[in-house]
Design a protein around this motif. Structure first.
Motif, PDB file in Angstrom:
ATOM      1  N   PRO A 145      11.579 -31.535   3.141  1.00 44.17           N
ATOM      2  CA  PRO A 145      10.398 -30.693   3.345  1.00 44.17           C
ATOM      3  C   PRO A 145       9.320 -31.329   4.207  1.00 44.17           C
ATOM      4  CG  PRO A 145      10.297 -31.719   1.202  1.00 44.17           C
ATOM      5  CD  PRO A 145      11.611 -32.140   1.793  1.00 44.17           C
ATOM      6  N   ASN A 208      13.885 -26.448   6.444  1.00 43.36           N
ATOM      7  CA  ASN A 208      12.461 -26.419   6.773  1.00 43.36           C
ATOM      8  C   ASN A 208      12.218 -26.796   8.229  1.00 43.36           C
ATOM      9  OD1 ASN A 208      11.553 -26.143   3.853  1.00 43.36           O
ATOM     10  ND2 ASN A 208      12.696 -28.059   3.768  1.00 43.36           N
ATOM     11  N   SER A 228      10.200 -21.944   6.580  1.00 42.01           N
ATOM     12  CA  SER A 228      11.394 -22.403   5.872  1.00 42.01           C
ATOM     13  C   SER A 228      12.377 -21.258   5.768  1.00 42.01           C
ATOM     14  CB  SER A 228      11.035 -22.893   4.456  1.00 42.01           C
ATOM     15  OG  SER A 228      10.141 -23.986   4.497  1.00 42.01           O
TER      16      SER A 228
END
Length: 370
Positions: A145, A208, A228
């Motif tokens: 992420p 992401n 994402s």
């Protein structure tokens, strides 16, 4: 008899030399620019070539004709189905309620095309969308992420620290410790890699964009965003024992099994930044309470081997963008784009030179950069 032709002033006689000097100056300036870009004038400056060299060294072996990073993967095709919600924030045609075809790639981290899926912590999705108004959008997304570091120099230093020691075949612990001390933000990434469960499939993994971009609406207003791809398939975690026992190509096998039963889908969720959110630091996440908008769905319908698939020769440069989308000032975004280009050119040279497979004795697929 006196000469009736007037003698031209000296300035006129000198004009050819002035023109030649001007041309020489232009050529010299261009040469200096190329030398600067290549790093010849500043050998310690970080250049795309130097960065790509570090990636190759970090792999421990150059697999000629393969991608230097994310070397193992499969090609996929399908379409992006916009739902109209994204049109509020961007003029990109893909966000209209239309189907936009794409050629994509699912891959795993690492520089070996023969690596074991169970050992690859990072998984990735890359897409090239081609809209009906002639625009193109290339995306390169990852399962993590956020990035481990906040700068291009830090990204390079991370790559160097992870290079295997020739004596052990593993990274030097002292170099890793030194790198972590110099980049305290890396602790967040290390915690993610250690504690976040591994998924059982490409199909139930979230991907992401990580870097920030700008969406431009019909009034010219710009908004900083990240996005994402959230899978509609239910997440399922793998234990270390399951990964160890799994077939080395289980991700590809699982993908083909799932596609035999129908298309796979991910929702594209855009996060809009608020005032003060870090836009140029991809190592920092934005707060969870930011506005999230689902703007469409990625639908994968088919997969093919990367040896013959349509993704083979695509450079998934994240700065190839349609109208209505712009890159941010994130330095890692610019670095990724530049390194992808160098990697692509090296692989094309591998192929043109006819030496693909020389490093391993195997016959690799003809590929382009990630």
């Amino acid at each position: 008899m006196p000469d009736l032709e007037p003698t031209p002033p000296s300035s006129v006689l000198q004009r050819p030399w002035v023109a030649l000097l001007a041309i020489a100056l232009i050529v010299g300036t261009i040469a200096l620019a190329f030398a600067w870009i290549a790093g010849w004038l500043t050998p310690r400056r970080l250049t795309p070539q130097r960065f790509t060299n570090a990636i190759e060294a970090g792999n421990g072996e150059v697999y000629s004709g393969f991608r230097r990073a994310h070397a193992k993967g499969v090609c996929v095709t399908g379409y992006f189905e916009g739902n109209g919600q994204g049109a509020t924030f961007s003029t990109a045609r893909m966000f209209a309620p239309v189907h936009t075809p794409f050629v994509g790639r699912l891959s795993v981290g690492g520089g070996s095309p023969y690596g074991l899926d169970g050992n690859a912590r990072v998984r990735s999705m890359a897409l090239e969308l081609n809209s009906d108004d002639g625009q193109q959008w290339r995306m390169a997304m990852n399962s993590f992420p956020f990035f481990g570091v906040s700068s291009a120099d830090g990204f390079y230093e991370q790559t160097v620290a992870n290079a295997p020691d020739p004596a052990t075949g593993k990274p030097d612990p002292a170099k890793l410790t030194s790198f972590a001390a110099a980049h305290p933000e890396f602790a967040r990434f290390a915690a993610w890699a250690k504690d976040t469960p591994w998924s059982t499939s490409w199909a139930n993994t979230a991907y992401n964009g990580v870097d920030a971009f700008r969406f431009i609406d019909s009034n010219g207003r710009a908004r900083n965003v990240r996005w994402s791809m959230i899978p509609q398939a239910a997440f399922a975690a793998m234990t270390p024992e399951q990964r160890k026992a799994a077939d080395g190509n289980f991700l590809d096998e699982d993908l083909r099994t799932r596609l035999a039963n129908g298309p796979l889908r991910w929702d594209m969720v855009v996060t809009l930044a608020a005032e003060g959110d870090p836009v140029i630091d991809p190592s920092q996440q934005w707060p969870e309470d930011r506005q999230h908008v689902t703007v469409g769905t990625v639908v994968i319908e088919n997969s093919t081997p990367q040896t013959t698939g349509a993704c083979r020769d695509i450079n998934y440069d994240p700065l190839i963008l349609p109208r209505g989308v712009e890159g941010s000032d994130d330095p890692i975004l610019a670095a990724r784009s530049a390194v992808y280009s160098v990697s692509f050119n090296r692989r094309e040279h591998d192929i043109a030179g006819g030496d693909a497979g020389a490093a391993t004795g195997k016959t690799p697929p003809r590929e382009a950069t990630r």
